[in-house]
Design an enzyme around this catalytic site. Structure first.
Site, short mmCIF file in Angstrom:
data_model
loop_
_atom_site.label_atom_id
_atom_site.label_comp_id
_atom_site.label_asym_id
_atom_site.label_seq_id
_atom_site.Cartn_x
_atom_site.Cartn_y
_atom_site.Cartn_z
N LYS A 13 9.18 -6.73 0.95
CA LYS A 13 9.70 -7.47 2.17
C LYS A 13 8.86 -8.36 2.97
O LYS A 13 8.98 -9.47 3.43
CB LYS A 13 10.48 -6.30 3.09
CG LYS A 13 11.45 -5.52 2.37
CD LYS A 13 12.13 -4.62 3.18
CE LYS A 13 11.25 -3.77 4.04
NZ LYS A 13 10.70 -2.73 2.99
N ARG A 87 17.45 0.01 10.08
CA ARG A 87 17.19 1.07 9.28
C ARG A 87 18.42 2.24 9.19
O ARG A 87 18.20 3.06 8.34
CB ARG A 87 15.73 1.68 9.48
CG ARG A 87 14.77 1.03 8.49
CD ARG A 87 13.27 1.57 9.09
NE ARG A 87 12.34 1.86 8.36
CZ ARG A 87 11.28 1.01 8.13
NH1 ARG A 87 11.21 -0.14 8.78
NH2 ARG A 87 10.38 1.47 7.44
N ARG A 126 -1.80 -0.67 -1.64
CA ARG A 126 -1.58 -1.62 -0.44
C ARG A 126 -2.94 -1.62 0.47
O ARG A 126 -3.35 -0.63 0.81
CB ARG A 126 -0.59 -1.27 0.34
CG ARG A 126 -0.16 -2.43 1.44
CD ARG A 126 1.10 -2.45 2.02
NE ARG A 126 1.61 -1.15 2.54
CZ ARG A 126 2.82 -1.29 3.12
NH1 ARG A 126 3.68 -2.18 2.77
NH2 ARG A 126 3.46 -0.04 3.56
N ARG A 159 -3.07 1.78 5.33
CA ARG A 159 -2.43 2.50 6.44
C ARG A 159 -2.26 4.05 6.25
O ARG A 159 -1.98 4.54 5.06
CB ARG A 159 -1.19 1.97 6.04
CG ARG A 159 -0.67 0.58 6.90
CD ARG A 159 0.44 0.00 6.99
NE ARG A 159 1.74 0.78 6.96
CZ ARG A 159 2.86 0.50 6.82
NH1 ARG A 159 3.09 -1.05 6.59
NH2 ARG A 159 3.98 1.13 7.03
N ARG A 170 8.79 9.00 3.49
CA ARG A 170 9.35 7.69 3.74
C ARG A 170 10.45 7.19 2.76
O ARG A 170 11.14 6.58 3.27
CB ARG A 170 8.38 6.65 4.10
CG ARG A 170 7.27 6.73 5.17
CD ARG A 170 6.16 5.94 5.10
NE ARG A 170 6.27 4.64 4.99
CZ ARG A 170 5.47 3.89 4.47
NH1 ARG A 170 4.41 4.17 3.95
NH2 ARG A 170 5.71 2.46 4.48
P1 ADP Z 1 7.23 -3.92 2.25
O1 ADP Z 1 6.86 -4.78 3.10
O2 ADP Z 1 8.63 -4.01 1.58
O3 ADP Z 1 6.75 -2.40 2.74
P2 ADP Z 1 4.72 -5.42 1.04
O4 ADP Z 1 5.34 -6.68 1.22
O5 ADP Z 1 3.87 -4.79 2.15
O6 ADP Z 1 6.34 -4.24 1.04
O7 ADP Z 1 4.35 -4.96 -0.28
C1 ADP Z 1 3.96 -3.54 -0.80
C2 ADP Z 1 2.31 -3.93 -1.61
O8 ADP Z 1 3.01 -4.56 -3.05
C3 ADP Z 1 1.61 -4.73 -1.07
O9 ADP Z 1 0.27 -4.27 -1.39
C4 ADP Z 1 1.81 -6.17 -1.67
O10 ADP Z 1 0.58 -6.85 -2.03
C5 ADP Z 1 2.52 -5.70 -3.14
N1 ADP Z 1 3.45 -6.66 -3.74
C6 ADP Z 1 4.37 -7.28 -2.88
N2 ADP Z 1 5.37 -7.76 -3.54
C7 ADP Z 1 5.00 -7.57 -4.80
C8 ADP Z 1 5.31 -8.24 -6.25
N3 ADP Z 1 6.47 -8.88 -6.28
N4 ADP Z 1 4.95 -7.74 -7.19
C9 ADP Z 1 3.78 -6.91 -7.18
N5 ADP Z 1 3.09 -6.58 -6.05
C10 ADP Z 1 3.80 -6.93 -4.88
P1 AMP Z 2 7.23 -0.04 8.02
O1 AMP Z 2 5.88 -0.92 8.42
O2 AMP Z 2 8.32 -1.03 8.15
O3 AMP Z 2 6.82 0.44 6.84
O4 AMP Z 2 7.42 0.78 9.24
C1 AMP Z 2 6.34 2.05 9.64
C2 AMP Z 2 7.02 3.23 10.26
O5 AMP Z 2 7.74 2.65 11.48
C3 AMP Z 2 8.32 3.68 9.90
O6 AMP Z 2 7.97 4.73 8.82
C4 AMP Z 2 9.02 4.21 11.21
O7 AMP Z 2 8.29 5.32 11.49
C5 AMP Z 2 8.71 3.03 12.07
N1 AMP Z 2 9.97 2.02 11.81
C6 AMP Z 2 9.61 0.83 11.80
N2 AMP Z 2 10.68 -0.05 11.85
C7 AMP Z 2 11.54 0.95 12.25
C8 AMP Z 2 13.21 1.17 12.56
N3 AMP Z 2 14.01 -0.03 12.20
N4 AMP Z 2 13.83 2.04 12.96
C9 AMP Z 2 13.05 3.43 12.91
N5 AMP Z 2 11.70 3.59 12.71
C10 AMP Z 2 11.06 2.23 12.35
#
Ligand code: ADP
Ligand code: AMP
Length: 217
Positions: A13, A87, A126, A159, A170
């Protein structure tokens, strides 16, 4: 255009939101990034959120909704991409009410579909830039120099909540608290789906087509 990106952690995302932000002048609003910034700055909100985030739980709805309200209070000139919000059904209802009050339309909710094995693999590889939330992936999209951001030259981090045990939590939380939103937005006629397993460029291409962006380049 105002969008919500819905999907499990690791689905891509944030990666796609940043691409659309650059190409189409939309504004990515990542609740995770905002919360991490509060934690880094040691604000009251950051302290309140810390325990939930460390254990992979959701931060309480009222805290998140208040945060979104203040985030949207300023800049109205650009469309938004909500990344990681809502969420829960309760957050979605509060957001619907906020959008109605402001007379802002919601154009679409994009569901990023991916399987658990892929998500686990992506999150464990990541690497994130803590200064702006940009992410790399040691396997699929490595930085030119390991541990260093290509663009700002600063360090990348893994992270703490991307560790295997917290990731599992998660994904469970996503399943139980967030998947009901799929039906919620499907019923509202807003839901689109992309195959998040495809490579980054393919997902980006699919998104542009699904959303009927004009003047795509
Ligand atoms: P989200 O925001 O949904 O948690 P991220 O955008 O941070 O996900 O992506 C999670 C991990 O996967 C990152 O390390 C990113 O570089 C990688 N990634 C994102 N999209 C793709 C894809 N289409 N194919 C392979 N790896 C991806
Ligand atoms: P994310 O970066 O989206 O993976 O979020 C990291 C963490 O932030 C999550 O595991 C939650 O603890 C908190 N968080 C982020 N967005 C929300 C949301 N919309 N509602 C509740 N907790 C959230």
């Amino acid at each position: 255009m105002n969008l919500i990106f819905l999907g499990p952690p690791g689905a891509g995302k944030g990666t796609q939101a940043r691409l659309l932000e650059r190409r189409f002048g939309l504004r990515q609003i990542s609740t995770g990034d905002i919360l991490r910034k509060h934690r880094e700055e040691g604000t009251a909100l950051g302290k309140q959120a810390e325990g939930y985030m460390k254990s992979g739980e959701l931060v309480p709805d009222d805290v998140i909704v208040a945060m979104i309200e203040s985030e949207l209070a300023g800049d109205h000139s650009r469309g938004f991409i909500m990344d990681g919000f809502p969420r829960t059904v309760s957050q979605a209802q509060a957001f619907d009410a906020l959008l109605a009050r402001q007379a802002w339309p919601l154009d679409a909710v994009v569901l990023f579909a991916a399987d658990k094995q892929t998500l686990l693999a992506r999150l464990s590889a990541r690497w994130s830039n803590p200064r702006n939330g940009r992410t790399y992936n040691a396997l699929t999209n490595p930085p030119k120099v390991a541990g260093i951001d290509d663009q700002d030259g600063g360090p990348l981090i893994q992270r703490e909540d991307d560790r295997a045990q917290t990731v599992a939590k998660r994904l469970d939380v996503y399943q139980s608290s967030t998947t009901p939103l799929i039906e919620y937005y499907r019923k509202a006629g807003k839901l689109l789906e992309v195959d998040a397993l495809a490579p980054v460029d393919t997902v980006a291409h699919d998104l542009v087509h699904a959303l009927h962006f004009e003047h795509a380049h």
